[in-house]
Design a protein around this motif. Structure first.
Motif, PDB file in Angstrom:
ATOM      1  N   TYR A   1       1.318  -8.927   1.452  1.00 40.08           N
ATOM      2  CA  TYR A   1       1.676  -7.509   2.568  1.00 40.08           C
ATOM      3  C   TYR A   1       2.966  -8.387   3.159  1.00 40.08           C
ATOM      4  O   TYR A   1       3.414  -7.259   3.910  1.00 40.08           O
ATOM      5  N   LYS A   2       3.217  -9.285   2.958  1.00 41.51           N
ATOM      6  CA  LYS A   2       4.594 -10.305   3.746  1.00 41.51           C
ATOM      7  C   LYS A   2       5.545 -10.521   2.875  1.00 41.51           C
ATOM      8  O   LYS A   2       6.212 -11.205   3.422  1.00 41.51           O
ATOM      9  N   ASN A   3       4.975 -11.241   1.516  1.00 40.23           N
ATOM     10  CA  ASN A   3       6.167 -11.891   0.673  1.00 40.23           C
ATOM     11  C   ASN A   3       6.165 -10.825  -0.651  1.00 40.23           C
ATOM     12  O   ASN A   3       6.887 -10.753  -1.308  1.00 40.23           O
ATOM     13  N   SER A   4       6.311  -9.449  -0.101  1.00 45.41           N
ATOM     14  CA  SER A   4       6.868  -8.384  -0.950  1.00 45.41           C
ATOM     15  C   SER A   4       6.522  -7.026  -0.833  1.00 45.41           C
ATOM     16  O   SER A   4       7.289  -7.081   0.446  1.00 45.41           O
ATOM     17  N   LEU A   5       7.413  -6.247  -1.144  1.00 44.39           N
ATOM     18  CA  LEU A   5       7.464  -4.872  -0.177  1.00 44.39           C
ATOM     19  C   LEU A   5       6.760  -3.590  -1.017  1.00 44.39           C
ATOM     20  O   LEU A   5       5.994  -4.001  -2.870  1.00 44.39           O
ATOM     21  N   THR A   6       6.591  -2.320  -1.496  1.00 49.03           N
ATOM     22  CA  THR A   6       5.935  -1.673  -1.846  1.00 49.03           C
ATOM     23  C   THR A   6       6.636  -0.359  -1.331  1.00 49.03           C
ATOM     24  O   THR A   6       8.464  -0.107  -0.656  1.00 49.03           O
ATOM     25  N   CYS A   7       7.656   0.593  -2.726  1.00 48.15           N
ATOM     26  CA  CYS A   7       8.387   1.402  -2.734  1.00 48.15           C
ATOM     27  C   CYS A   7       7.606   3.034  -2.892  1.00 48.15           C
ATOM     28  O   CYS A   7       7.003   2.768  -4.503  1.00 48.15           O
ATOM     29  N   ILE A   8       7.537   3.723  -2.808  1.00 46.03           N
ATOM     30  CA  ILE A   8       7.091   5.655  -3.138  1.00 46.03           C
ATOM     31  C   ILE A   8       7.605   6.563  -2.983  1.00 46.03           C
ATOM     32  O   ILE A   8       8.901   6.400  -2.418  1.00 46.03           O
ATOM     33  N   ASN A   9       7.115   7.528  -3.996  1.00 44.51           N
ATOM     34  CA  ASN A   9       7.779   8.889  -3.824  1.00 44.51           C
ATOM     35  C   ASN A   9       9.096   8.669  -4.463  1.00 44.51           C
ATOM     36  O   ASN A   9      10.289   8.640  -3.953  1.00 44.51           O
ATOM     37  N   VAL A  10       9.437   7.841  -5.710  1.00 47.13           N
ATOM     38  CA  VAL A  10      10.301   7.855  -6.254  1.00 47.13           C
ATOM     39  C   VAL A  10      10.065   7.571  -7.656  1.00 47.13           C
ATOM     40  O   VAL A  10       9.047   7.665  -7.943  1.00 47.13           O
ATOM     41  N   ASN A  11      10.960   8.482  -8.657  1.00 48.73           N
ATOM     42  CA  ASN A  11      10.781   8.721 -10.021  1.00 48.73           C
ATOM     43  C   ASN A  11      10.224   7.945 -11.241  1.00 48.73           C
ATOM     44  O   ASN A  11      10.303   7.651 -11.568  1.00 48.73           O
ATOM     45  N   TYR A  12      11.054   6.442 -10.029  1.00 49.67           N
ATOM     46  CA  TYR A  12      10.648   4.867 -11.008  1.00 49.67           C
ATOM     47  C   TYR A  12       9.428   5.499 -11.062  1.00 49.67           C
ATOM     48  O   TYR A  12       8.877   5.114 -12.589  1.00 49.67           O
ATOM     49  N   ASN A  13       8.983   5.752  -9.866  1.00 46.35           N
ATOM     50  CA  ASN A  13       6.929   5.025 -10.473  1.00 46.35           C
ATOM     51  C   ASN A  13       6.189   6.307 -11.646  1.00 46.35           C
ATOM     52  O   ASN A  13       5.171   5.640 -12.160  1.00 46.35           O
ATOM     53  N   LYS A  14       6.763   7.864 -11.634  1.00 44.42           N
ATOM     54  CA  LYS A  14       6.326   8.212 -12.771  1.00 44.42           C
ATOM     55  C   LYS A  14       6.700   7.224 -14.081  1.00 44.42           C
ATOM     56  O   LYS A  14       5.742   8.120 -14.925  1.00 44.42           O
ATOM     57  N   LYS A  15       8.255   7.242 -14.200  1.00 41.63           N
ATOM     58  CA  LYS A  15       8.423   6.218 -15.062  1.00 41.63           C
ATOM     59  C   LYS A  15       7.895   5.442 -15.650  1.00 41.63           C
ATOM     60  O   LYS A  15       7.519   5.167 -17.225  1.00 41.63           O
ATOM     61  N   CYS A  16       7.864   4.200 -15.357  1.00 38.40           N
ATOM     62  CA  CYS A  16       7.122   3.068 -15.183  1.00 38.40           C
ATOM     63  C   CYS A  16       5.888   2.754 -14.254  1.00 38.40           C
ATOM     64  O   CYS A  16       5.431   1.719 -14.056  1.00 38.40           O
ATOM     65  N   TRP A  17       4.940   3.913 -14.328  1.00 40.74           N
ATOM     66  CA  TRP A  17       3.682   3.868 -13.719  1.00 40.74           C
ATOM     67  C   TRP A  17       3.326   2.435 -13.019  1.00 40.74           C
ATOM     68  O   TRP A  17       2.830   1.562 -12.723  1.00 40.74           O
ATOM     69  N   ASN A  18       3.744   3.400 -11.580  1.00 39.42           N
ATOM     70  CA  ASN A  18       3.707   2.816 -10.019  1.00 39.42           C
ATOM     71  C   ASN A  18       3.873   1.719 -10.122  1.00 39.42           C
ATOM     72  O   ASN A  18       3.282   0.562  -8.911  1.00 39.42           O
ATOM     73  N   ASP A  19       5.073   1.362 -10.496  1.00 39.18           N
ATOM     74  CA  ASP A  19       5.239  -0.315 -10.756  1.00 39.18           C
ATOM     75  C   ASP A  19       6.087  -0.753  -8.827  1.00 39.18           C
ATOM     76  O   ASP A  19       5.826  -2.004  -8.954  1.00 39.18           O
ATOM     77  N   GLY A  20       5.997   0.785  -8.590  1.00 37.20           N
ATOM     78  CA  GLY A  20       6.600   0.447  -7.055  1.00 37.20           C
ATOM     79  C   GLY A  20       5.633  -0.048  -6.051  1.00 37.20           C
ATOM     80  O   GLY A  20       5.868  -0.765  -4.639  1.00 37.20           O
ATOM     81  N   TYR A  21       4.784  -0.343  -6.497  1.00 39.35           N
ATOM     82  CA  TYR A  21       3.254  -0.887  -5.504  1.00 39.35           C
ATOM     83  C   TYR A  21       3.075  -2.266  -5.887  1.00 39.35           C
ATOM     84  O   TYR A  21       1.847  -2.699  -6.372  1.00 39.35           O
ATOM     85  N   HIS A  22       3.968  -2.993  -5.182  1.00 39.89           N
ATOM     86  CA  HIS A  22       4.075  -4.157  -6.183  1.00 39.89           C
ATOM     87  C   HIS A  22       3.358  -5.528  -4.241  1.00 39.89           C
ATOM     88  O   HIS A  22       1.941  -6.134  -5.523  1.00 39.89           O
ATOM     89  N   ILE A  23       3.155  -4.971  -3.436  1.00 40.81           N
ATOM     90  CA  ILE A  23       2.017  -5.317  -2.560  1.00 40.81           C
ATOM     91  C   ILE A  23       0.588  -5.478  -3.342  1.00 40.81           C
ATOM     92  O   ILE A  23      -0.262  -6.162  -3.896  1.00 40.81           O
ATOM     93  N   SER A  24       0.203  -4.243  -3.262  1.00 41.82           N
ATOM     94  CA  SER A  24      -1.137  -3.812  -3.896  1.00 41.82           C
ATOM     95  C   SER A  24      -0.583  -4.015  -5.178  1.00 41.82           C
ATOM     96  O   SER A  24      -3.410  -4.455  -5.605  1.00 41.82           O
ATOM     97  N   HIS A  25       0.240  -5.018  -6.080  1.00 44.63           N
ATOM     98  CA  HIS A  25      -0.341  -5.139  -6.959  1.00 44.63           C
ATOM     99  C   HIS A  25      -0.916  -7.093  -6.639  1.00 44.63           C
ATOM    100  O   HIS A  25      -1.653  -7.918  -7.911  1.00 44.63           O
ATOM    101  N   HIS A  26       0.026  -7.564  -5.915  1.00 42.29           N
ATOM    102  CA  HIS A  26      -0.180  -8.734  -5.870  1.00 42.29           C
ATOM    103  C   HIS A  26      -1.924  -9.065  -4.942  1.00 42.29           C
ATOM    104  O   HIS A  26      -2.206  -9.835  -4.796  1.00 42.29           O
ATOM    105  N   VAL A  27      -2.092  -8.064  -4.148  1.00 41.33           N
ATOM    106  CA  VAL A  27      -3.290  -8.117  -3.602  1.00 41.33           C
ATOM    107  C   VAL A  27      -5.186  -7.894  -4.362  1.00 41.33           C
ATOM    108  O   VAL A  27      -5.751  -8.785  -4.290  1.00 41.33           O
ATOM    109  N   ARG A  28      -4.708  -6.673  -5.975  1.00 43.58           N
ATOM    110  CA  ARG A  28      -5.367  -6.782  -6.533  1.00 43.58           C
ATOM    111  C   ARG A  28      -3.930  -6.384  -8.305  1.00 43.58           C
ATOM    112  O   ARG A  28      -4.428  -5.265  -8.453  1.00 43.58           O
ATOM    113  N   PRO A  29      -4.551  -7.478  -8.962  1.00 38.23           N
ATOM    114  CA  PRO A  29      -3.432  -7.460  -9.572  1.00 38.23           C
ATOM    115  C   PRO A  29      -4.194  -6.888 -11.479  1.00 38.23           C
ATOM    116  O   PRO A  29      -3.589  -6.542 -11.423  1.00 38.23           O
TER     117      PRO A  29
END
Length: 360
Positions: free
Chosen positions: A242-270
């Motif tokens: 939660y303190k070494n990454s970031l999250t990007c929400i509500n962006v077209n990038y997430n629609k094109k690239c499979w919610n890659d903007g959620y990098h915090i939760s990806h490291h929490v639960r890979p």
């Protein structure tokens, strides 16, 4: 700053399957990955023929350049992101069922080299090193020791990765007794090089267009992505996702690239499926607030990178989500952003400096 608004990023809602859907669903492990099938087919039917065409002796002059431009645009601008993040998702979660396991080689060995990925190196780096080490000292792609709002630091970071990244990866994997991954990465790198050299005797310009340019562009984009995802690191708790990454929400990038903007939760639960991140984010929102996690609404990683390189903390703060009223104002948020981009010495480096000070 922004208040948390409705999430527009994609989630799985299910739909009625047609005849083709039902056919492909026989082979894949998770019905939510059905879009990967159609993306794979699209790439195969467009990029492979274009690549082969560039090696054909009858294609010369302006006609070759037209095909090269179309190939370059489709490969590096049209579909590179969606493919790269599909490869990412299928590295964490097996794509095809075990009884069709050989099909899982198609993405990393056939399509990935056309996007600049040498076979197996992405999996070995991302799954074998980056996630286990979590951007800490033993992660060779760690951003911690760099000033993360500095163009000069990024150039040094990318240059080091491009020149010795694979060598260091192999050394790390052997040191950690992950010899199978080291062998896979080495084989993929060597086979890619041998194939490129052999194809130079057919057409070296085609090798540059099909393999070399995409490799350079991919490795640059990969480092821009990793740099941005781990630009804001708390020096007092650098292993906290939660303190070494970031999250990007509500962006077209997430629609094109499979919610890659959620990098915090990806490291929490890979291993979490790409479609689950928005829901998981909302369910765990209090943890984001408790850790002063950085969440941007309306900015993707590319936006964040260029704003950071320009020092535009004011714009970054305008797009930060003030979860549960964590920050009193923009100035407080900016102070946090600046603090988390400062260079963080590795523990061994800190101990060495301390010993030098004591000796002095």
């Amino acid at each position: 700053m922004k208040v948390l608004s409705a999430i527009s990023d994609p989630v799985f809602t299910g739909r009625e399957y047609n005849r083709f859907d039902r056919f492909f669903l026989q082979y894949i492990k998770d019905e939510r990955d059905l879009p990967f099938i159609y993306l794979t087919i699209r790439i195969s039917l467009i990029l492979i023929p274009l690549s082969v065409l560039l090696f054909m002796p009858f294609l010369t002059g302006w006609a070759w350049w037209v095909v090269a431009v179309v190939h370059f645009g489709f490969s590096n601008f049209g579909i590179k992101g969606p493919f790269g993040l599909m490869l990412h998702c299928t590295s964490h979660r097996q794509f095809f069922k075990s009884e069709y396991g050989w099909m899982n080689n198609y993405l990393p060995w056939i399509l990935a080299p056309l996007f600049g990925h040498t076979p197996e190196t992405y999996y070995s780096h991302h799954i074998g090193m980056h996630h286990p080490e979590n951007n800490l000292e033993d992660d060779d792609s760690s951003t911690m020791t760099y000033q993360r709002d500095s163009v000069r630091s990024f150039i040094a970071y990318f240059g080091r990765f491009f020149v010795v990244g694979v060598r260091n990866l192999l050394g790390y994997l052997r040191k950690k007794n992950r010899s199978k991954l080291a062998t896979r990465a080495f084989a993929g790198e060597m086979i890619f090089g041998v194939v490129c050299i052999a194809l130079c005797f057919v057409s070296w310009p085609a090798v540059i267009a099909v393999f070399v340019f995409p490799l350079f562009i991919y490795r640059l984009i990969a480092m821009v992505g990793n740099w941005t995802q781990h630009s804001f690191v708390d020096g007092e708790d650098p292993g906290n996702a939660y303190k070494n990454s970031l999250t990007c929400i509500n962006v077209n990038y997430n629609k094109k690239c499979w919610n890659d903007g959620y990098h915090i939760s990806h490291h929490v639960r890979p291993g979490m499926h790409w479609s689950e991140h928005p829901t998981f984010f909302l369910k765990t929102i209090d943890k984001y607030a408790q850790n002063q996690a950085i969440v941007f609404d309306g900015l993707d990683f590319g936006n964040v990178f260029f704003l950071l390189m320009r020092g535009r903390y004011d714009i970054l703060a305008q797009h930060m989500v003030n979860i549960n009223g964590t920050f009193a104002n923009d100035e407080e948020a900016i102070a946090l952003l600046r603090r988390r981009t400062k260079r963080i010495p590795f523990r061994t480096e800190s101990l060495t400096m301390a010993n030098v000070a004591v000796a002095a």
